[in-house]
Design a protein around this motif. Structure first.
Motif, PDB file in Angstrom:
ATOM      1  N   GLY A 136       0.949  -1.392   0.096  1.00 28.20           N
ATOM      2  CA  GLY A 136      -0.016  -0.017   0.057  1.00 28.20           C
ATOM      3  C   GLY A 136       0.900   1.172  -0.087  1.00 28.20           C
ATOM      4  O   GLY A 136       1.667   1.471   0.750  1.00 28.20           O
ATOM      5  N   ARG A 137       0.512   2.253  -0.930  1.00 27.57           N
ATOM      6  CA  ARG A 137       1.059   3.360  -1.071  1.00 27.57           C
ATOM      7  C   ARG A 137       1.184   4.394   0.164  1.00 27.57           C
ATOM      8  O   ARG A 137       2.290   4.953   0.568  1.00 27.57           O
ATOM      9  N   ARG A 138       0.241   4.211   1.000  1.00 27.36           N
ATOM     10  CA  ARG A 138      -0.050   5.221   1.916  1.00 27.36           C
ATOM     11  C   ARG A 138       0.144   4.398   3.510  1.00 27.36           C
ATOM     12  O   ARG A 138       0.927   4.864   4.282  1.00 27.36           O
ATOM     13  N   THR A 139      -0.234   3.123   3.269  1.00 30.43           N
ATOM     14  CA  THR A 139      -0.110   2.467   4.664  1.00 30.43           C
ATOM     15  C   THR A 139       1.226   1.486   4.705  1.00 30.43           C
ATOM     16  O   THR A 139       1.460   1.275   5.741  1.00 30.43           O
ATOM     17  N   ASP A 183      -6.488   1.372  -6.443  1.00 30.08           N
ATOM     18  CA  ASP A 183      -5.615   1.200  -5.373  1.00 30.08           C
ATOM     19  C   ASP A 183      -4.379   0.330  -5.958  1.00 30.08           C
ATOM     20  O   ASP A 183      -3.407   0.685  -5.747  1.00 30.08           O
ATOM     21  N   ASN A 186      -0.823   1.652  -6.087  1.00 29.12           N
ATOM     22  CA  ASN A 186       0.469   1.013  -5.321  1.00 29.12           C
ATOM     23  C   ASN A 186       1.636   0.483  -6.304  1.00 29.12           C
ATOM     24  O   ASN A 186       2.709   0.747  -5.889  1.00 29.12           O
ATOM     25  N   ALA A 228       3.497   3.501  -7.129  1.00 26.02           N
ATOM     26  CA  ALA A 228       4.408   4.170  -6.282  1.00 26.02           C
ATOM     27  C   ALA A 228       5.579   3.106  -5.934  1.00 26.02           C
ATOM     28  O   ALA A 228       6.584   3.330  -5.564  1.00 26.02           O
TER      29      ALA A 228
END
Length: 155
Positions: free
Chosen positions: A23-26, A62, A66, A69
């Motif tokens: 995950g790009r944020r998590t 998403d 992902n 990223a």
């Protein structure tokens, strides 16, 4: 442990796989069921621009964000045999190459689920898969298993 023959049979016999991304944020592992599309001696992962949701013009995926990223991922075979195959994704951004991919008979689903071909061309997430590490031998298998025709740009 799956043999090379079992891996080849599963990869080319069944389009459904899982991709394991970060995950790009998590930063957490994400598993997505998706289809592969072998074309032009290469393997692609494609998606629809609108998740087949009526009235939705474009909804980013998403899995695609992902991979953009962090392009290193695992392609997991889950049907005919099981295997985790290390891979790298490269965004297909060139309009002529995208057109050739989306005009192929095996990508009709993505065209049909888009609001228009132009929407699919502009917004469909498309990445080319290159196997790495212990799975790098599959790049030659993909080239051998798909027709040698080229797209309009000679890819």
């Amino acid at each position: 442990m799956a043999t090379r023959d079992e891996i080849r049979t599963s990869l080319f016999g069944e389009r459904t796989v899982h991709i394991v991304t970060v995950g790009r944020r998590t930063g957490l592992e994400r598993v997505t069921e998706i289809w592969t599309t072998p074309l032009f001696g290469r393997l692609f992962i494609c998606g629809t621009p609108n998740a087949a949701k009526p009235g939705v013009w474009h909804q980013p995926r998403d899995w695609y964000a992902n991979l953009l990223a962090r392009p290193v991922f695992v392609l997991r075979l889950v049907r005919g045999t099981t295997a985790d195959l290390p891979a790298r994704a490269e965004q297909v951004a060139d309009p002529a190459r995208r057109r050739a991919i989306l005009e192929a008979p095996s990508t009709a689903y993505y065209r049909d689920k888009a609001m228009s071909f132009e929407a699919a061309l502009a917004h469909s997430p498309i990445v080319e898969v290159t196997f790495t590490g212990d799975a790098a031998w599959l790049n030659d298998a993909v080239r051998a298993a798909t027709p040698p025709e080229t797209d309009s740009e000679g890819h």
